[in-house]
Write an enzyme that holds these catalytic residues in place. Structure first.
Site, PDB file in Angstrom:
ATOM      1  N   GLU A 228     159.179 -65.045 -62.987  1.00  0.00           N
ATOM      2  CA  GLU A 228     159.010 -66.155 -62.037  1.00  0.00           C
ATOM      3  C   GLU A 228     159.129 -67.548 -62.666  1.00  0.00           C
ATOM      4  OE1 GLU A 228     156.096 -63.904 -58.848  1.00  0.00           O
ATOM      5  OE2 GLU A 228     155.159 -64.783 -60.603  1.00  0.00           O
TER       6      GLU A 228
HETATM    7  C1  TNX Z   1     153.637 -61.441 -59.025  1.00  0.00           C
HETATM    8  S1  TNX Z   1     154.113 -59.356 -61.051  1.00  0.00           S
HETATM    9  C2  TNX Z   1     153.360 -61.916 -60.286  1.00  0.00           C
HETATM   10  C3  TNX Z   1     152.015 -62.414 -60.596  1.00  0.00           C
HETATM   11  C4  TNX Z   1     151.120 -62.430 -59.391  1.00  0.00           C
HETATM   12  C5  TNX Z   1     151.326 -61.164 -58.589  1.00  0.00           C
HETATM   13  C6  TNX Z   1     150.412 -61.052 -57.426  1.00  0.00           C
HETATM   14  C7  TNX Z   1     154.503 -60.570 -61.847  1.00  0.00           C
HETATM   15  C8  TNX Z   1     155.190 -60.326 -63.074  1.00  0.00           C
HETATM   16  N1  TNX Z   1     154.206 -61.779 -61.351  1.00  0.00           N
HETATM   17  O1  TNX Z   1     152.107 -63.710 -61.150  1.00  0.00           O
HETATM   18  O2  TNX Z   1     149.801 -62.506 -59.826  1.00  0.00           O
HETATM   19  O3  TNX Z   1     152.657 -61.124 -58.144  1.00  0.00           O
HETATM   20  O4  TNX Z   1     150.554 -59.829 -56.766  1.00  0.00           O
END
Ligand code: TNX
Length: 556
Positions: free
Chosen positions: A358
């Site tokens: 992300e």
């Molecule tokens: C996605 S899974 C994210 C996290 C969040 C989560 C909440 C991932 C690698 N990144 O930053 O906490 O979703 O479900």
């Protein structure tokens, strides 16, 4: 099946969950002794011998091989049993001729036998190899004279002890002496894991959890033969590990959390205590420093790391994807090398997780340049790179592990990374994410990856789940608990149980052993243990839980 009840209320302190509270028909009594086959995760082979039950009494002695690791497991067993049985079991050195009592032998014997048994059960040779390679197998024999656990490693003995624990009545979880009797069902269990990596992740960044809370989580996951604890140590809302060279990371970056709580961080000494507490339970800590995104807390501490060169305000919300370190400034890489070196030096395990998810403020080229500089920095510390699967898009680094968290069953990038030699750690968001709600009425959690009831968590095969990722490329499985909505031990437990044992079984047991009707009955037997141990859990209507004792029946 109990009726599905409306009227969820927030996680209750007692561990009660109104949905499952109606007694299920045909359930075995909570104090009924377990059967040899009632183990979670399911062993490779179970051969009951009803005439050969063993009874632990005040005369029982724990005998172990002279090796200090075997003696340590012997003392762990004695410590587990003492509160409920009410007397200490002496731990002595096993004599070659002596039998009787509970004997823990550390030797090579079981590995070959168990590997053989695995081969017969496994669907591919790789599965058999994964079990044999790990050397975490054990053999447990219960006869009228005693219990004998043999293993080729201390981890194997430890897993044999976890199995033995599940073979005693749920009252063994009491902290006060109980009357017993302490019967162990007779027969033989042969066992070894399918995958070498069986993990759980705790996000201590969104909400901070102190050392005792992490210890408790470690205790819980150890019961189900989980052998890796991934700590998500840094995120936008908090930086949780002290770094000598960059002290403000923890002092300033650690002072926040979601919704404005006080936050916190682990000193090097506290982190070491977590690592050694986990190691005593044969669990390897995998630290994650999430980069280049999820870094707002670091940027608040050192504005020079931010793209604009000034510190942003602290962030206590739950959005993702808005932060990044400056990827085009040389000093950022000096910072990263120093941070990773310190974290690596505190961590005996082989892995260093560098996040990589992300990073929405960067273009793909910028992201690739950054991650391709970061991976060698990890290698320079002597550790193996682990990253969320967005990392698959950038150049390979030797031995790297790609953690898949998507919700589909095909990912071209991950398949290509595997062709280049990457291993895959499976954490499909719609199967393993412990922060997803069970049902729309679950008072905590999220639902972006779907609703995850126990059958969903259990209903997939890690060895054939992702296209282009054959079983031999799968390092294992991991269940992540993100904590945007999770603020206490009771809430951690409520989201973890009963789904974690489902994921643990996918990681440990052969695919041929995966059997939902059987699993839900075995899992039901765990409920009385959690009730007795004071572990909060979701009384999923999918599981035929035993009725809870009425207050008058509660022992002690
Ligand atoms: C996605 S899974 C994210 C996290 C969040 C989560 C909440 C991932 C690698 N990144 O930053 O906490 O979703 O479900």
């Amino acid at each position: 099946m109990p009726p599905s009840a409306p009227g969820f209320h927030p996680v209750p302190p007692s561990g009660a969950d109104p949905v499952g509270d109606a007694p299920s028909t045909g359930a075995r009594l909570a104090d009924a002794p377990p059967r040899l086959a009632d183990i979670v995760p399911a062993p490779v082979a179970v051969r009951p011998d009803p005439g050969a039950d063993y009874r632990i009494t005040a005369d029982t002695v724990i005998r172990t091989s002279p090796h200090p690791d075997a003696r340590a497991v012997g003392h762990q067993l004695a410590d587990l049993l003492q509160p409920a049985i009410g007397y200490p079991l002496p731990v002595v050195e096993a004599e070659s001729t002596g039998f009787g009592g509970i004997t823990l032998l550390l030797d090579q014997a079981p590995t070959a036998e168990v590997a053989g048994a695995t081969e017969a059960d496994a669907t591919t040779e790789a599965e058999a190899e994964a079990g044999a390679e790990a050397d975490e197998g054990y053999r447990l024999v219960v006869s009228g004279d005693g219990v004998l656990i043999r293993a080729g490693s201390a981890a194997g003995l430890f897993y044999g002890v976890q199995t033995l624990r599940q073979l005693l009545a749920a009252a063994i979880e009491c902290t006060e002496p109980q009357p017993g009797p302490w019967s162990v069902p007779g027969g033989v269990i042969e066992d070894a894991p399918r995958f070498g990596y069986r993990g759980a992740m705790l996000d201590v960044a969104r909400h901070y959890f102190g050392v005792p809370e992490v210890f408790r989580f470690i205790d819980h996951i150890a019961r189900y033969k989980i052998n890796h604890l991934h700590l998500h140590l840094t995120d936008d809302q908090g930086w949780r590990i002290a770094i000598d060279a960059w002290p403000r990371l923890a002092e300033i970056g650690g002072a926040t959390e979601v919704d404005g709580g006080p936050g916190g961080y682990y000193t090097a000494a506290q982190y070491r205590r977590i690592v050694s507490y986990a190691a005593e339970r044969h669990i390897t800590v995998v630290p994650e420093i999430d980069l280049p995104g999820h870094t707002n807390a670091a940027l608040t501490a050192y504005g020079e790391l931010a793209p604009a060169g000034v510190a942003p305000p602290p962030y206590t919300g739950t959005d993702v994807g808005f932060s990044s370190v400056a990827v085009d400034r040389e000093s950022t890489y000096t910072f990263l090398a120093e941070v990773l070196a310190e974290v690596a030096a505190l961590t005996p395990g082989p892995y260093l997780h560098i996040g990589g998810d992300e990073a929405f403020t960067l273009g793909p080229a910028e992201y690739a340049v950054f991650m391709e500089r970061l991976q060698p920095l990890v290698a320079a510390t002597g550790k193996t790179v682990v990253g969320w699967h967005q990392l698959a898009a950038v150049g390979h680094s030797p031995g790297r592990v790609i953690q898949y968290w998507g919700t589909g069953t095909a990912d071209a990038g991950v398949a290509e990374a595997v062709r280049q030699g990457a291993k895959v750690l499976l954490s499909p968001g719609n199967r393993t994410y412990l922060d997803m709600k069970y049902t729309p009425a679950t008072p905590l959690g999220k639902d972006w990856a779907g609703l995850i009831e126990v059958s969903t968590a259990y209903g997939w095969d890690p060895g054939s789940y992702l296209e282009g990722v054959p079983a031999e490329a799968v390092l294992g499985v991991e269940a992540p608990l993100w904590t945007e909505t999770v603020t206490s031990v009771a809430e951690i437990e409520y989201m973890t149980f009963p789904r974690l044992p489902a994921i643990a079984e996918l990681g440990w047991s052969a695919e041929s052993a995966r059997d939902w009707p059987d699993f839900r009955h075995r899992l039901a037997g765990q409920g009385a243990r959690w009730d007795t141990a004071g572990i909060t859990y979701h009384r999923s209507p999918e599981i035929p839980w035993q009725p809870r004792p009425t207050p008058a029946q509660v022992p002690g």
